[in-house]
Design an enzyme around this catalytic site. Structure first.
Site, PDB file in Angstrom:
ATOM      1  N   HIS A 171       0.846  -1.199   0.000  1.00 49.00           N
ATOM      2  CA  HIS A 171       0.000   0.000   0.000  1.00 49.00           C
ATOM      3  C   HIS A 171       0.878   1.245   0.000  1.00 49.00           C
ATOM      4  O   HIS A 171       1.859   1.311   0.740  1.00 49.00           O
ATOM      5  CB  HIS A 171      -0.894   0.019   1.248  1.00 49.00           C
ATOM      6  N   ASP A 174     -15.370   1.794   6.386  1.00 44.52           N
ATOM      7  CA  ASP A 174     -14.378   2.774   5.926  1.00 44.52           C
ATOM      8  C   ASP A 174     -14.924   3.600   4.765  1.00 44.52           C
ATOM      9  O   ASP A 174     -14.731   4.815   4.728  1.00 44.52           O
ATOM     10  CB  ASP A 174     -13.070   2.092   5.503  1.00 44.52           C
ATOM     11  N   ARG A 203     -15.595  11.950   6.206  1.00 38.99           N
ATOM     12  CA  ARG A 203     -14.362  12.696   6.545  1.00 38.99           C
ATOM     13  C   ARG A 203     -14.030  13.707   5.455  1.00 38.99           C
ATOM     14  O   ARG A 203     -13.590  14.827   5.735  1.00 38.99           O
ATOM     15  CB  ARG A 203     -13.192  11.715   6.722  1.00 38.99           C
ATOM     16  N   SER A 233      -8.320   3.510   8.575  1.00 43.40           N
ATOM     17  CA  SER A 233      -8.878   3.439   7.229  1.00 43.40           C
ATOM     18  C   SER A 233      -8.019   2.517   6.352  1.00 43.40           C
ATOM     19  O   SER A 233      -8.523   1.597   5.695  1.00 43.40           O
ATOM     20  CB  SER A 233      -8.921   4.860   6.649  1.00 43.40           C
ATOM     21  N   LYS A 250      -8.749  -1.984   5.599  1.00 46.03           N
ATOM     22  CA  LYS A 250      -8.907  -2.533   4.239  1.00 46.03           C
ATOM     23  C   LYS A 250      -7.847  -3.592   3.962  1.00 46.03           C
ATOM     24  O   LYS A 250      -8.117  -4.635   3.370  1.00 46.03           O
ATOM     25  CB  LYS A 250      -8.797  -1.406   3.203  1.00 46.03           C
TER      26      LYS A 250
HETATM   27  N1  URA Z   1      -5.922   6.497   2.180  1.00 43.44           N
HETATM   28  C1  URA Z   1      -6.925   5.803   2.775  1.00 43.44           C
HETATM   29  O1  URA Z   1      -7.311   4.727   2.333  1.00 43.44           O
HETATM   30  N2  URA Z   1      -7.481   6.337   3.878  1.00 43.44           N
HETATM   31  C2  URA Z   1      -7.078   7.494   4.422  1.00 43.44           C
HETATM   32  O2  URA Z   1      -7.614   7.894   5.439  1.00 43.44           O
HETATM   33  C3  URA Z   1      -6.040   8.220   3.794  1.00 43.44           C
HETATM   34  C4  URA Z   1      -5.468   7.694   2.661  1.00 43.44           C
END
Ligand code: URA
Length: 434
Positions: A82, A161, A168, A183, A187
């Site tokens: 990621h 999320d 957000r 967040s 995932k």
């Molecule tokens: N990427 C995400 O998936 N969530 C966040 O809060 C910030 C960047």
């Protein structure tokens, strides 16, 4: 349990119990808690922060809000990667085929662009026919067959999320460490990988602007992953200038194909080898990071990594002729190169501005769900620290309309800083947290 008490506790700087956090996440995901109360709690979290235990409880409650992929019947170890988001970041397109070619399965659900930051899904969709909506069965089958999947986030994984992120986005509560950690990690944990490599960007083209912030974010993500027995390593990398030269969807895919063909820009190749090397190390294929980087390099040199990208594109319905002959990607209508007016040294860039210039050309979205133009973008010809002579090319804008081109040229020119005095070039990485 009353949500208003949870809000008040956090407002006053208290720590929330795991039960209170679970109640909030489960209730919000089921539409039982209204947006206005969720928004108040998010703002209290942004202002007051959270302890490590609270961040862990929040992440795991978000994982439990949906399904979790069990990949144990696919392979012994599956790895995932990621990036926290940057400009010109096409590392997944280079590193992941190299890792899969070395024999380590990679199953990744990627995102779309967010603000100035590009998204792997948007880039891959420049290849006509490429599907990013694989079902869980297709995901697992493809992982078994070719050891590489790059698709979109399944709506069933960590659905809390998706809902919280949208809230957000419109309540000024994106830049909160506990909310970003939960967040991202919810995932990643729900997507089932055993080992996760995080590329945490810092700089003018990243969500984290200081090294301290990036290190704190990386440490918190590593800790949460460890708490659920995932192997996690984070690399803190520079994002004070675009990675590689190209910014914009098809331009970045072309550059990634060049890198896999042994002709990519040095910074992109080195960066991708390090991420690939870490994945191979974390996945247990090699003894250390250095050995992993060498193995990944060998996969590129032998052409095996490029073959893996071809297999990926075929498996997901894309037209593989675009990988074989990148000149098939349609160019933008207007391609204009801007040269330096004077000699000097390039001392800095507002990388997010370069990303936003590409968004404004149509290469990203200003509104959620809007279509994007895959052809547009910018190619930078100089890096921070380079000496440039008068009339030397600085950047090339690829645009589809004249006014857009003019605006992009002005914005990128304003984003570049020059001086008569030399400055050192920027490092690729600052730290590794594992
Ligand atoms: N990427 C995400 O998936 N969530 C966040 O809060 C910030 C960047």
């Amino acid at each position: 349990m009353r949500i208003v008490e949870t809000i008040e506790t956090k407002r006053d700087g208290g720590a929330l119990s795991p039960e209170a956090i679970e109640h909030f996440i489960a209730g919000y995901a089921r539409n039982e808690i209204p947006d206005y109360q969720a928004a108040a709690l998010l703002m209290a979290i942004l202002l007051q922060g959270m302890t490590d235990d609270e961040i862990q409880a929040l992440t795991l409650a978000m994982v439990r809000s949906g399904e979790t992929l069990d990949l144990s019947d696919v392979a012994e170890i599956i790895v995932d990667k990621h990036s926290t988001g940057g400009v010109g970041d096409k590392v997944s397109l280079v590193a992941l085929p190299a890792v899969a070619a070395a024999g380590l399965p990679v199953g990744k659900m990627s995102g779309r662009g967010l603000g100035f930051s590009g998204g792997t899904l948007d880039k891959l969709e420049s290849i006509p026919g490429y599907r990013v909506d694989l079902s869980v069965t297709e995901f697992k089958d493809q992982l078994r067959q070719i050891g590489l999947v790059l698709t979109g986030q399944s709506a069933n994984l960590a659905p809390a999320d998706g809902k919280l992120y949208a809230l957000r986005d419109v309540t000024g509560t994106v830049p909160s460490l506990p909310l970003i950690v939960s967040s991202i990690m919810s995932k990643k944990i729900a997507a089932g990988a055993d080992a996760i490599v995080l590329d945490v960007k810092v700089g003018t083209g990243a969500f984290m602007h200081t090294l301290d912030e990036a290190v704190a974010l990386a440490r918190a993500m590593v800790q949460v992953g460890r708490s659920v027995d995932r192997r996690v390593a984070a690399h803190i990398s520079d994002m004070n200038q675009p990675l590689g030269r190209a910014v914009g969807n098809s331009l970045e895919v072309i550059e990634a194909i060049e890198a896999l063909s042994g002709e990519g820009p040095g910074d992109l190749v080195s960066h991708s080898l390090r991420i690939a090397g870490e994945l191979l190390y974390m996945g247990g294929l090699v003894e250390g990071l250095e050995a992993g980087m060498q193995r990944a390099g060998a996969m590129i040199e032998s052409g095996a990594a490029l073959q893996k990208l071809r297999q990926l594109v075929v498996a997901q319905g894309g037209d593989v002729r675009y990988v074989d002959e990148p000149s098939r990607f349609l160019p933008a209508e207007i391609v204009e190169t801007v040269v330096a007016s004077d000699g000097g040294y390039l001392t800095g860039m507002e990388a997010a501005e370069i990303g936003m210039a590409v968004v404004a050309l149509g290469g990203g979205r200003e509104k959620k769900g809007a279509p994007i133009d895959h052809r547009v973008g910018v190619v930078m010809h100089a890096k921070v620290g380079d000496e440039v002579a008068a009339d030397q090319p600085l950047f090339t804008v690829h645009a589809n309309y004249e006014a857009g081109k003019r605006a992009a040229v002005a914005r990128i020119q304003a984003a570049l800083r020059f001086s008569d005095d030399p400055v050192p070039s920027l490092p690729l990485f600052y730290d590794r947290i594992a």
